[in-house]
Design a protein around this motif. Structure first.
Motif, PDB file in Angstrom:
ATOM      1  N   GLY A 217      -2.559  -5.514   4.465  1.00 24.41           N
ATOM      2  CA  GLY A 217      -3.988  -5.286   4.294  1.00 24.41           C
ATOM      3  C   GLY A 217      -4.702  -6.330   3.468  1.00 24.41           C
ATOM      4  N   LEU A 230     -12.095   0.526   2.028  1.00 22.87           N
ATOM      5  CA  LEU A 230     -10.796   0.894   1.454  1.00 22.87           C
ATOM      6  C   LEU A 230     -10.988   1.734   0.189  1.00 22.87           C
ATOM      7  N   VAL A 266      -9.597  -1.463  -5.208  1.00 22.61           N
ATOM      8  CA  VAL A 266      -8.635  -1.065  -4.185  1.00 22.61           C
ATOM      9  C   VAL A 266      -7.328  -0.661  -4.859  1.00 22.61           C
TER      10      VAL A 266
END
Length: 326
Positions: A217, A230, A266
């Motif tokens: 990712g 995210l 994140v």
């Protein structure tokens, strides 16, 4: 600061990819399998780029032909992981490799891997769980067969469903049916994305497959709206920095975006992916990240806590992991 002694949780490994080269060579000799071109002159896995890596990976995997082979592999992998302070790990395994997609054979492989996991837990104190994985660059129809195998063995050892392989093959929506099968069975979901495909692949995995975690990712950093998604959706990244650098996504540890992603909110975790292929260990990952970003023990404890909370294990195991991290 002794990061080697820190208890670690790893969410992204491939069982075959964790096979030590000497283990594969020994098995090839026993089975009289020719692995010309798989190793370099020093005995390490040899590949030039990601697609070549996939070919070498599959060639090396060809010597793993029986449940007993996977039993031995599981023990070898967990011994090395435990030596690096790993107390819990999740590994991707595919019925495409374990029994050729046949459900009856797959169950025998699962039993072998689970038995080896139980042995390693008693000997080394490490817990292993399996994530069943269709191979993206195989036929799309095979993903449904893999999902059926996953659902039929979902339980104590098989805990999740994911997808790996060449990110350039097909679209995530092609695999939505297989993911729906796994979701309806109550399985946890992840997907490889944002490694060799760009930020849009991360968004697609989230929206088309409904995953709670993303393998890699890291290229989400190319589009801050994806980074924001995210964060908003509370999706956790299984980041494998050493793998990304070895395969040429980033030229150095300092250029790797894991710190920027974390700073943006994140949730990131750290794993090795295919450690002997990329000449890394969990201790190497931690020490290189500490050097590159001046991360202290508190950051790694936070990352491991994130990993424990995102793990696909049951709540009893999770509680035990969080206690060990404290």
């Amino acid at each position: 600061m002794n990061l080697n002694a820190l208890p670690k949780i790893e969410l992204h490994t491939h069982l075959e990819g964790a096979a030590p080269p000497e283990f594969i060579r020994r098995l090839a000799q026993e089975k009289h399998v020719d692995l010309s071109g798989v190793f370099d002159d020093e005995g390490n896995y040899a590949f030039d780029n990601f697609l070549h890596f996939l070919k070498v990976y599959e060639a090396a995997t060809a010597v793993l032909q029986t449940p007993e082979d996977y039993h031995r592999l599981t023990l070898a992998m967990l011994e090395k992981s435990a030596d690096n302070g790993v107390i819990y790990t999740e590994t991707f395994v595919s019925p495409d490799f374990c029994g050729g997609g046949d459900l009856g054979a797959w169950k025998e492989y699962v039993h072998a891997m689970q038995d080896a996991s139980d042995m390693a837990e008693k000997t080394h104190g490490i817990v292993l769980k399996g994530i069943v994985t269709p191979i993206r660059h195989f036929e799309v129809g095979k993903a449904k067969e893999v999902a059926r195998c996953a659902v039929e063995t979902f339980g104590d050892w098989v805990v999740g469903f994911g997808i790996g392989g060449d990110e350039g093959a097909g679209k995530f929506s092609d695999f939505a049916y297989a993911y729906d099968m796994a979701r309806e069975a109550g399985m946890h979901l992840t997907a490889h994305a944002g490694e060799f495909a760009g930020a849009q692949s991360v968004r697609s995995a989230i929206r088309d497959l409904g995953v709670s975690r993303i393998g890699h990712g890291v290229r989400a950093i190319e589009d801050m709206s994806v980074v924001a998604e995210l964060v908003e959706r509370d999706v956790v990244l299984e980041v494998c920095p050493g793998s990304n650098i070895a395969l040429g996504l980033f030229s150095s540890w300092e250029e790797h975006p894991i710190a920027r992603l974390r700073d943006a909110g994140v949730k990131v975790t750290v794993s090795t992916d295919d450690p002997p292929f990329f000449h890394t260990t969990m201790n190497d990952e931690y020490n290189n990240l500490a050097r590159a970003f001046a991360w202290g023990e508190d950051v790694f404890k936070e990352i491991n806590t994130t990993a424990a909370k995102a793990a696909f294990c049951n709540d009893t195991t999770r509680k035990t992991l969080l206690e060990k991290l404290e």
